[in-house]
Structure formats: C-alpha cells, structure tokens
Design a protein around this motif. Sequence first.
Motif, PDB file in Angstrom:
ATOM      1  N   LEU A   8       0.863  -1.179   0.041  1.00  0.00           N
ATOM      2  CA  LEU A   8       0.105  -0.028   0.067  1.00  0.00           C
ATOM      3  C   LEU A   8       0.969   1.274  -0.075  1.00  0.00           C
ATOM      4  CD1 LEU A   8      -2.800  -1.158   2.600  1.00  0.00           C
ATOM      5  CD2 LEU A   8      -3.019  -0.682   0.178  1.00  0.00           C
ATOM      6  N   GLU A   9       1.882   1.443   0.860  1.00  0.00           N
ATOM      7  CA  GLU A   9       2.741   2.263   0.690  1.00  0.00           C
ATOM      8  C   GLU A   9       3.647   2.709  -0.744  1.00  0.00           C
ATOM      9  OE1 GLU A   9       5.053   5.564   2.018  1.00  0.00           O
ATOM     10  OE2 GLU A   9       3.346   4.645   3.031  1.00  0.00           O
ATOM     11  N   ARG A  10       3.621   1.572  -1.360  1.00  0.00           N
ATOM     12  CA  ARG A  10       4.304   1.851  -2.681  1.00  0.00           C
ATOM     13  C   ARG A  10       3.179   2.529  -3.823  1.00  0.00           C
ATOM     14  NH1 ARG A  10       8.295  -2.785  -4.632  1.00  0.00           N
ATOM     15  NH2 ARG A  10       9.697  -2.976  -2.671  1.00  0.00           N
ATOM     16  N   GLY A  11       2.011   2.613  -3.305  1.00  0.00           N
ATOM     17  CA  GLY A  11       0.937   3.007  -4.004  1.00  0.00           C
ATOM     18  C   GLY A  11      -0.082   1.819  -4.598  1.00  0.00           C
ATOM     19  N   GLY A  12       0.356   0.740  -4.199  1.00  0.00           N
ATOM     20  CA  GLY A  12      -0.615  -0.595  -4.643  1.00  0.00           C
ATOM     21  C   GLY A  12      -1.728  -0.825  -4.034  1.00  0.00           C
ATOM     22  N   HIS A  13      -2.702  -1.767  -4.744  1.00  0.00           N
ATOM     23  CA  HIS A  13      -3.994  -1.784  -3.953  1.00  0.00           C
ATOM     24  C   HIS A  13      -4.126  -3.285  -3.557  1.00  0.00           C
ATOM     25  CE1 HIS A  13      -8.278  -1.132  -3.843  1.00  0.00           C
ATOM     26  NE2 HIS A  13      -8.516  -2.149  -4.724  1.00  0.00           N
ATOM     27  N   VAL A  14      -4.881  -3.355  -2.476  1.00  0.00           N
ATOM     28  CA  VAL A  14      -5.043  -4.571  -1.943  1.00  0.00           C
ATOM     29  C   VAL A  14      -6.551  -5.211  -1.888  1.00  0.00           C
ATOM     30  CG1 VAL A  14      -5.310  -6.025   0.169  1.00  0.00           C
ATOM     31  CG2 VAL A  14      -3.439  -4.453  -0.167  1.00  0.00           C
ATOM     32  N   VAL A  15      -6.986  -6.156  -2.730  1.00  0.00           N
ATOM     33  CA  VAL A  15      -8.158  -6.368  -2.954  1.00  0.00           C
ATOM     34  C   VAL A  15      -8.781  -7.326  -1.907  1.00  0.00           C
ATOM     35  CG1 VAL A  15      -9.804  -7.470  -4.493  1.00  0.00           C
ATOM     36  CG2 VAL A  15      -8.225  -6.021  -5.411  1.00  0.00           C
ATOM     37  N   GLU A  16      -9.796  -7.289  -1.194  1.00  0.00           N
ATOM     38  CA  GLU A  16     -10.145  -8.210  -0.085  1.00  0.00           C
ATOM     39  C   GLU A  16     -11.245  -9.112  -0.442  1.00  0.00           C
ATOM     40  OE1 GLU A  16     -10.368  -7.174   4.033  1.00  0.00           O
ATOM     41  OE2 GLU A  16      -9.956  -5.136   3.642  1.00  0.00           O
ATOM     42  N   LEU A  17     -11.226 -10.284  -0.513  1.00  0.00           N
ATOM     43  CA  LEU A  17     -11.902 -11.497  -1.361  1.00  0.00           C
ATOM     44  C   LEU A  17     -12.823 -11.949  -0.276  1.00  0.00           C
ATOM     45  CD1 LEU A  17      -8.992 -13.065  -3.193  1.00  0.00           C
ATOM     46  CD2 LEU A  17     -10.529 -11.302  -4.226  1.00  0.00           C
ATOM     47  N   PRO A  18     -14.134 -12.446  -0.737  1.00  0.00           N
ATOM     48  CA  PRO A  18     -14.929 -13.212   0.122  1.00  0.00           C
ATOM     49  C   PRO A  18     -14.250 -14.513   0.076  1.00  0.00           C
ATOM     50  CG  PRO A  18     -16.039 -12.929  -2.055  1.00  0.00           C
ATOM     51  CD  PRO A  18     -14.593 -11.922  -2.102  1.00  0.00           C
ATOM     52  N   ILE A  19     -14.805 -15.147   1.457  1.00  0.00           N
ATOM     53  CA  ILE A  19     -14.212 -16.553   1.545  1.00  0.00           C
ATOM     54  C   ILE A  19     -15.265 -17.272   2.403  1.00  0.00           C
ATOM     55  CG2 ILE A  19     -11.589 -16.265   1.290  1.00  0.00           C
ATOM     56  CD1 ILE A  19     -13.178 -16.382   4.716  1.00  0.00           C
ATOM     57  N   ALA A  20     -15.037 -18.639   2.454  1.00  0.00           N
ATOM     58  CA  ALA A  20     -15.843 -19.418   3.313  1.00  0.00           C
ATOM     59  C   ALA A  20     -15.228 -20.265   4.334  1.00  0.00           C
ATOM     60  CB  ALA A  20     -16.877 -20.451   2.388  1.00  0.00           C
ATOM     61  N   VAL A  21     -15.291 -19.954   5.502  1.00  0.00           N
ATOM     62  CA  VAL A  21     -14.581 -20.872   6.429  1.00  0.00           C
ATOM     63  C   VAL A  21     -14.797 -22.263   6.483  1.00  0.00           C
ATOM     64  CG1 VAL A  21     -13.981 -21.004   8.822  1.00  0.00           C
ATOM     65  CG2 VAL A  21     -13.880 -19.055   7.838  1.00  0.00           C
ATOM     66  N   GLU A  22     -13.844 -23.199   6.328  1.00  0.00           N
ATOM     67  CA  GLU A  22     -14.494 -24.760   6.320  1.00  0.00           C
ATOM     68  C   GLU A  22     -14.239 -25.330   7.587  1.00  0.00           C
ATOM     69  OE1 GLU A  22     -12.672 -26.839   3.183  1.00  0.00           O
ATOM     70  OE2 GLU A  22     -13.851 -25.795   1.548  1.00  0.00           O
ATOM     71  N   HIS A  23     -13.101 -25.263   8.107  1.00  0.00           N
ATOM     72  CA  HIS A  23     -12.876 -25.801   9.492  1.00  0.00           C
ATOM     73  C   HIS A  23     -11.608 -25.228  10.150  1.00  0.00           C
ATOM     74  CE1 HIS A  23      -9.429 -27.811   7.361  1.00  0.00           C
ATOM     75  NE2 HIS A  23     -10.222 -28.036   6.380  1.00  0.00           N
ATOM     76  N   ASN A  24     -11.468 -25.421  11.409  1.00  0.00           N
ATOM     77  CA  ASN A  24     -10.231 -24.952  12.372  1.00  0.00           C
ATOM     78  C   ASN A  24      -9.876 -25.929  13.365  1.00  0.00           C
ATOM     79  OD1 ASN A  24      -9.954 -21.717  11.706  1.00  0.00           O
ATOM     80  ND2 ASN A  24     -11.842 -22.254  11.531  1.00  0.00           N
ATOM     81  N   PRO A  25      -9.335 -27.093  12.716  1.00  0.00           N
ATOM     82  CA  PRO A  25      -8.757 -28.055  13.597  1.00  0.00           C
ATOM     83  C   PRO A  25      -7.702 -27.813  14.664  1.00  0.00           C
ATOM     84  CG  PRO A  25      -7.798 -28.599  11.510  1.00  0.00           C
ATOM     85  CD  PRO A  25      -8.727 -27.225  11.498  1.00  0.00           C
ATOM     86  N   HIS A  26      -7.109 -26.711  14.413  1.00  0.00           N
ATOM     87  CA  HIS A  26      -6.091 -26.257  15.357  1.00  0.00           C
ATOM     88  C   HIS A  26      -6.602 -25.465  16.440  1.00  0.00           C
ATOM     89  CE1 HIS A  26      -3.119 -28.112  12.884  1.00  0.00           C
ATOM     90  NE2 HIS A  26      -3.365 -27.354  11.711  1.00  0.00           N
ATOM     91  N   LYS A  27      -6.118 -25.707  17.765  1.00  0.00           N
ATOM     92  CA  LYS A  27      -6.531 -24.821  18.868  1.00  0.00           C
ATOM     93  C   LYS A  27      -5.813 -23.580  18.846  1.00  0.00           C
ATOM     94  CE  LYS A  27      -6.859 -24.591  23.916  1.00  0.00           C
ATOM     95  NZ  LYS A  27      -6.629 -25.292  25.333  1.00  0.00           N
ATOM     96  N   SER A  28      -6.588 -22.402  19.060  1.00  0.00           N
ATOM     97  CA  SER A  28      -5.903 -21.100  18.646  1.00  0.00           C
ATOM     98  C   SER A  28      -4.975 -20.715  19.862  1.00  0.00           C
ATOM     99  CB  SER A  28      -7.101 -19.797  18.771  1.00  0.00           C
ATOM    100  OG  SER A  28      -6.655 -18.839  18.495  1.00  0.00           O
ATOM    101  N   SER A  29      -3.840 -20.186  19.648  1.00  0.00           N
ATOM    102  CA  SER A  29      -2.929 -19.710  20.685  1.00  0.00           C
ATOM    103  C   SER A  29      -3.148 -18.341  20.980  1.00  0.00           C
ATOM    104  CB  SER A  29      -1.608 -20.432  20.282  1.00  0.00           C
ATOM    105  OG  SER A  29      -1.237 -19.753  19.092  1.00  0.00           O
ATOM    106  N   VAL A  30      -4.115 -17.467  20.245  1.00  0.00           N
ATOM    107  CA  VAL A  30      -4.236 -16.298  20.375  1.00  0.00           C
ATOM    108  C   VAL A  30      -4.557 -15.843  21.733  1.00  0.00           C
ATOM    109  CG1 VAL A  30      -5.008 -14.154  19.565  1.00  0.00           C
ATOM    110  CG2 VAL A  30      -4.563 -16.006  17.974  1.00  0.00           C
ATOM    111  N   SER A  31      -3.765 -14.669  22.247  1.00  0.00           N
ATOM    112  CA  SER A  31      -4.114 -14.254  23.717  1.00  0.00           C
ATOM    113  C   SER A  31      -4.385 -12.744  23.238  1.00  0.00           C
ATOM    114  CB  SER A  31      -3.003 -14.121  24.671  1.00  0.00           C
ATOM    115  OG  SER A  31      -3.203 -13.370  25.729  1.00  0.00           O
ATOM    116  N   VAL A  32      -5.722 -12.239  23.218  1.00  0.00           N
ATOM    117  CA  VAL A  32      -6.013 -10.770  23.295  1.00  0.00           C
ATOM    118  C   VAL A  32      -5.077 -10.015  23.893  1.00  0.00           C
ATOM    119  CG1 VAL A  32      -7.981  -9.158  23.323  1.00  0.00           C
ATOM    120  CG2 VAL A  32      -8.241 -11.599  22.519  1.00  0.00           C
TER     121      VAL A  32
END
Length: 240
Positions: free
Chosen positions: A194-218
């Motif tokens: 983005l800083e270089r003047g580029g454009h980021v396209v956000e695409l729609p997705i469908a979440v299928e599965h999440n077998p891994h336990k999240s390790s994220v700590s808010v």
Amino acid sequence: MAYTLVLPFHADLTSIGETVRRAREEGGPRHGVREVLLAHNGAPLSPEARGKVERLSAPRDGDMPEVRLVDTTDRGIGAGYKLGIREAREPYVILSADDLPFGWSDVIAFERAGRPDFAIGSKAHPESRLAGLPLKRRLASLTFLTLRRLVLGWGTPGDSQGSLILRTSLAQELGRELVYDHYLCSLELATLHLERGGHVVELPIAVEHNPHKSSVSVVSDGWTMSKELLELRKRVRRRR
C-alpha cells in the motif's frame, strides 16, 4: 493460470497430509495449483515426523502439482511465508495455512476478481461465510483491527490474517524488506504494498474448518502487536 501454494508448518502434522491430498487431487486439476511448498519452520523435525512429511513429496503428474518440502530454522508463519516466497516458481503465490481453512473459496474469488496483483482472503468481507469460526478468534480479529486502524489508519485491510494471493514477482520484491517471522508478516506485506501505491483487494471466503486450537491471547498478543505496529509505522514513514 498457475499457482504455488505455500503451507507453513512447525511441528503439528494434524492437517498437512489431508491438505496435500486436496492440493493434488483438487487444487491442480480444478484451480491451477502447479506447485505445493511444505514450508517447515523452526527446530528440526524428529526423524519420524520428517519421514512422514517427506513421504508427502511428489513430482508433478499430469494436472497434479509437484509437492516439495523446504526448511528454515527461523520459526513462525511469517518465516514460512518468506521461505515459500523465495522458493516459489509459478506466476502467482498463495500464502495459506496447513489446514487450508478457506478451502478453494479464496482462489475462486481471486479468479472472479480478475487476478489482481495483491489480494487477501478476508474474513472481514461482507460476503464471507464464517460459520464455525470460534468466538475467541472473532474477538481477536476485531481487537487487532481496531489496533491497526489506530496506528496505520483506515486504509489498512479489514483482515490482515487471511490467506494472501499475489503475483510472485511482486511478493519476491516485497519479500526483501520483510522483517517479521510471525503472524504480522501478512500485514507487513500488505502495508509495504500500500505504501508503494499498490491496491489490496479483499476477497470473500468461506471458513471450512479449524482443527487447530487457537494460541491467540487478546491481551498479551494485543500488547505485542501494539508495539510492533508502531515500529512498522515508523519504518513506513522513514521510506517517504
């Protein structure tokens, strides 16, 4: 159109075998995946684990893609992405996860969008289907989005942790400036583009599965991200 699919992994082999099977049987014939990189990052695998992964390697066979194991001693999904970017041989690179959480929905949306230079399979897209995504993950995503907007501004992508699909030549050019080995690598790529003047396209997705336990700590990860976002903003501003 041909893609390199990058699948970073460390020591958890829960999903990698099934993902390779899908990539060979579905990704090649239906979606143009011609190369799969198993991007191991971190400490060496045990002989047993390494043997299991090496048995997944395969040459290209008709429409079925080649599967290669590549290694770095640096640990983190960002380290795996950087390794995959360096090794990629096809015109476009897909930076995903070892459980292929969106199936092929991101690639299908990318094709429909006209193959932009830089795209994110985005959970923030209004047409994305998020059934099965744990509340903790949604809360973490919202918290990190708030932090990103406060530090980087409203132009930052709505989702910085989705899959990335970008032109390989662009990824390799941006890759020379990457610092982070962990989850912030995706945002770093997008911010530099983005800083270089580029454009980021956000695409729609469908979440299928999440077998891994999240390790994220808010709390702890939010604090770490706050500090690193400030560092990223300083780097970007110095480039101006």
